[in-house]
Design an enzyme around this catalytic site. Structure first.
Site, mmCIF file in Angstrom:
data_model
loop_
_atom_site.group_PDB
_atom_site.id
_atom_site.type_symbol
_atom_site.label_atom_id
_atom_site.label_comp_id
_atom_site.label_asym_id
_atom_site.label_seq_id
_atom_site.Cartn_x
_atom_site.Cartn_y
_atom_site.Cartn_z
ATOM 1 N N THR A 110 48.321 34.659 30.281
ATOM 2 C CA THR A 110 47.350 33.672 29.819
ATOM 3 C C THR A 110 48.127 32.424 29.427
ATOM 4 O O THR A 110 48.907 32.442 28.472
ATOM 5 C CB THR A 110 46.540 34.204 28.631
ATOM 6 O OG1 THR A 110 45.769 35.330 29.053
ATOM 7 C CG2 THR A 110 45.590 33.137 28.093
ATOM 8 N N LYS A 185 39.424 32.174 31.704
ATOM 9 C CA LYS A 185 39.918 33.015 30.603
ATOM 10 C C LYS A 185 39.658 32.336 29.260
ATOM 11 O O LYS A 185 39.340 32.995 28.267
ATOM 12 C CB LYS A 185 41.413 33.285 30.783
ATOM 13 C CG LYS A 185 42.053 34.106 29.653
ATOM 14 C CD LYS A 185 41.480 35.511 29.544
ATOM 15 C CE LYS A 185 42.098 36.307 28.393
ATOM 16 N NZ LYS A 185 43.463 36.752 28.667
ATOM 17 N N LYS A 253 47.414 32.456 19.858
ATOM 18 C CA LYS A 253 48.093 31.780 20.969
ATOM 19 C C LYS A 253 47.068 31.311 21.993
ATOM 20 O O LYS A 253 47.102 30.167 22.459
ATOM 21 C CB LYS A 253 49.105 32.717 21.600
ATOM 22 C CG LYS A 253 49.719 32.231 22.909
ATOM 23 C CD LYS A 253 49.359 33.193 24.031
ATOM 24 C CE LYS A 253 49.891 32.781 25.357
ATOM 25 N NZ LYS A 253 49.510 33.693 26.448
#
Length: 300
Positions: A110, A185, A253
């Protein structure tokens, strides 16, 4: 928790593949590639992890990404962040330096959409193909081989990658050009953060009211409030169990990437920004490795 049924692999021709990054997600994903009959070379920054993986699953361990990529039809990666990805691709010993013309790189990290586009351009300049392919489903999804994979890239590259990715996925979808997988995502993480905060407030409220929360979850799961998070995380939230799943540190994150992209787009994400600060509170309390459903702890 009931064990998942053994994974059934679609018949595909055996490919020479490399997998860079054998962390919580990468190790089981690479294991599914080996179990599906592909010839797998692995690389991990901590070499002992790669050697242990080979001892369990076969294949070969490489000392650097460039070596792992040599002779591979497809190179997969699942590392930590943008800088880690740059290091294993275009760094001094990066995979791009070892890949043959026409080979394909599929990144499951990601990351920002920006780095996905950057590396797609770098790959194209070397006559390589690149797909950004972040995943959803967590560690259990990786272990069971049932991840959801959101891809960005060309249709031609996707057609080559999709049957191989299915070794560890149940849904693989091309979302658009390079970066579209990462943007999808981000949408996923925005949804999850908001859902978990709402779920935390609802369950904490029900507990304060003295309700039988097992019964409550059973009832409302059948109606409009039903969701994967309620069914799978509701019971453990009520029981104060958070030593599993997707960690708070990882969500922060991801939220950092989301909020950076929102600023670039001029998109307003007030709830996401608030939930990000709630996760920061949990980190400050030493809860960075707890599951993201631990948001409820702030309300007790």
């Amino acid at each position: 928790m009931t064990a998942a049924a053994p994974k059934n692999y679609d018949p595909t021709p055996s490919r020479r593949v490399a997998f860079l990054g054998l962390g919580t997600m990468g190790a089981p994903m690479a294991a599914h590639l080996a179990a599906a009959g592909h010839s797998v070379t692995v690389y991990n920054r901590t070499a002992a992890k790669a050697e242990a993986w080979v001892a369990e699953h076969g294949g070969r361990a490489a000392a650097v990404p460039r070596e792992a990529a040599q002779g591979a039809d497809i190179v997969f990666s699942c590392v930590g962040n943008d800088d880690d990805l740059r290091q294993v691709t275009v760094g001094p010993d990066g995979a791009f330096h070892g890949m043959a013309s026409g080979a394909l790189f599929v990144d499951h990290t990601t990351t920002s959409a920006e780095v996905a586009r950057e590396l797609a351009a770098a790959a194209s300049a070397r006559e390589l193909a690149f797909i950004d392919a972040p995943v959803s489903g967590g560690n259990l999804g990786a272990i069971d081989g049932v991840l959801t994979v959101m891809c960005g890239g060309t249709p031609e590259a996707f057609a080559r990658a999709e049957p191989i990715i299915r070794a560890f996925a149940r849904a693989v979808t091309l979302m658009g050009d390079s970066g579209a997988g990462q943007l999808t995502k981000m949408v996923n993480q925005i949804c999850i953060g908001g859902l978990l905060q709402g779920l935390s407030e609802a369950l904490a409220f029900g507990q304060k009211a003295g309700l039988d929360m097992g019964q409550v979850i059973g009832v409302i799961s059948q109606g409009a409030a039903g969701s994967w998070q309620l069914a799978n995380r509701g019971p453990t939230m009520v029981q104060d169990q958070f030593d599993f799943g997707f960690a708070v540190d990882w969500m922060r994150k991801d939220f950092g990437l989301v909020l950076d992209e929102a600023r670039r787009l001029g998109a307003r994400l007030p709830v996401t920004a608030l939930v990000d600060q709630f996760y920061a509170d949990l980190q400050a309390q030493g809860g960075g490795r707890l599951d993201t459903s631990s948001l409820i702890r702030r309300l007790r």
